[in-house]
Scaffold this motif. Structure first.
Motif, mmCIF file in Angstrom:
data_model
loop_
_atom_site.group_PDB
_atom_site.id
_atom_site.type_symbol
_atom_site.label_atom_id
_atom_site.label_comp_id
_atom_site.label_asym_id
_atom_site.label_seq_id
_atom_site.Cartn_x
_atom_site.Cartn_y
_atom_site.Cartn_z
ATOM 1 N N SER A 156 0.844 -1.192 0.000
ATOM 2 C CA SER A 156 0.000 0.000 0.000
ATOM 3 C C SER A 156 0.881 1.245 0.000
ATOM 4 C CB SER A 156 -0.906 0.002 1.227
ATOM 5 O OG SER A 156 -1.730 -1.146 1.262
ATOM 6 N N GLU A 206 -2.790 3.796 5.980
ATOM 7 C CA GLU A 206 -2.367 3.904 4.591
ATOM 8 C C GLU A 206 -3.008 5.109 3.900
ATOM 9 O OE1 GLU A 206 -2.728 -0.399 5.842
ATOM 10 O OE2 GLU A 206 -4.110 1.303 5.752
ATOM 11 N N LEU A 217 2.040 4.482 1.847
ATOM 12 C CA LEU A 217 2.116 5.051 3.199
ATOM 13 C C LEU A 217 2.500 6.525 3.124
ATOM 14 C CD1 LEU A 217 3.965 2.125 5.016
ATOM 15 C CD2 LEU A 217 1.513 2.652 5.062
#
Length: 368
Positions: free
Chosen positions: A293, A357, A295
């Motif tokens: 993902s 995220e 960040l």
């Protein structure tokens, strides 16, 4: 084994040079489609031709240029087009249904879902859905531009096994074969590169709106969604079956990708991004190659005005769009925490967030 097949027929294949509907052509294509239907396949037809069929009937001497004239021609031509299809398919004891779509139908996930459920039910009942863009209400800035892209989106959403885009040329060549005798035809294309786009060139005939470039655009979207594509001619009896069974007179665009979930198809190809973030090299690698993902630590810049739950584009350090995702922060929060480690984000926001995220992997699609 039966398959779902999307077939797209363009204006130049369905109309005469003067703009009237070529009923013999409609009957021919109906017979070709009926042959596939008789084998048990579920067939969906995406057709152009409403404006081209209508402008001569309404009294225009050439294809209209102004929007309201095009819409008037489409209003007349769509009725003529569907009447011709219904009569042609009735001769094969096949029922048809008309579905008119606009780009806004695809922008709204609920409306898109409703359209897909209708199509699924029609196919289940052995009815051939006939889809066209609703030219009577579409405006230029919200149009698909041609039905090639419409057919690619529909093929992906209904999880078709193949998309057949019919045109008046027998595939993609290295140059215009009408002008260069040494032009080489591409029988199969595994990857749509910048070179393929350069070869595809501009638009085609004066009757239609889509040239080979738009067909390559459509093939890229369809293959990205896991649907292989044929672009070529169907002129003689049996050509449609040959095209489906990989023996057609054209170019095949192959794909090794699996079918995308409908949510990711919508996210990648029809959603409207409200902003963008630029990410560093580490974040780009994590998104494109490592399955991670996005960040906050990887975000360098934030552009636009968006809220949590909106769609944003993700851009790399050289300015290329690498994908889209649903963002979990509004732009003010994201500007506050860009570049910060996860621990720093938790401390700065003090738990005032739904998830850490910026874009979760499940709500991300790669476009590079």
């Amino acid at each position: 084994m039966s398959s779902r097949i999307v077939i797209k027929i363009g204006s130049s294949s369905l109309t005469t040079d003067t703009g009237s509907l070529h009923k013999e052509a409609v009957s021919f294509f109906a017979a070709e489609i009926a042959a596939l239907h008789a084998e048990g396949h579920e067939v969906l037809l995406v057709t152009s031709g409403a404006v081209a069929a209508g402008f001569g009937h309404i009294g225009y001497t050439s294809r209209p240029k102004l929007l309201h004239e095009k819409q008037a021609a489409a209003a007349v031509g769509q009725a003529l087009l569907m009447q011709a299809y219904q009569q042609a398919f009735a001769g094969h004891e096949i029922k048809t249904a008309q579905i008119l779509l606009t780009r806004t139908d695809f922008l709204n996930r609920k409306r898109m879902g409703n359209a897909i459920m209708t199509i699924d039910e029609l196919l289940k009942q052995r009815v051939i859905p006939i889809i066209n863009e609703n030219d009577t209400v579409s405006v230029d800035e919200l149009k698909f531009g041609d039905n090639d892209m419409l057919s690619a989106l529909v093929a992906g959403f209904i999880k078709a096994s193949k998309l057949l885009i019919l045109t008046d040329t027998d595939g993609l060549y290295s140059a215009d074969p009408r002008k260069q005798a040494d032009a080489v035809k591409y029988d199969r294309i595994d990857e749509i590169t910048d070179e393929i786009y350069a070869i595809a060139g501009g638009s085609g005939s004066a009757v239609g709106t889509g040239g080979m470039r738009s067909k390559v655009d459509a093939a890229k979207v369809a293959t990205r969604g896991g649907v292989p594509v044929f672009v070529g001619r169907v002129l003689e009896q049996g050509d449609m079956k040959a095209a489906f069974y990989d023996r057609g007179k054209g170019t095949y665009f192959d794909t090794r990708l699996n079918s995308l979930p409908r949510k990711k198809q919508w996210l990648g190809f029809m959603s409207s991004p409200l902003g963008s973030v630029q990410v560093d090299l580490g974040a780009e690698k994590a998104l494109l190659h490592d399955g991670h993902s996005l960040l906050p630590v990887g975000v360098q810049e934030v552009q636009g005005h968006f809220q949590a739950g909106d769609v944003i584009e993700v851009i790399n350090m050289t300015g290329d769009i690498i994908g889209r995702g649903i963002v979990n922060y509004d732009e003010e929060q994201l500007r506050m925490i860009r570049g910060l480690s996860s621990q720093e984000v938790l401390k700065k926001l003090e738990g005032n967030m739904s998830r850490l995220e910026v874009v979760h992997r499940d709500e991300w699609i790669t476009l590079k």
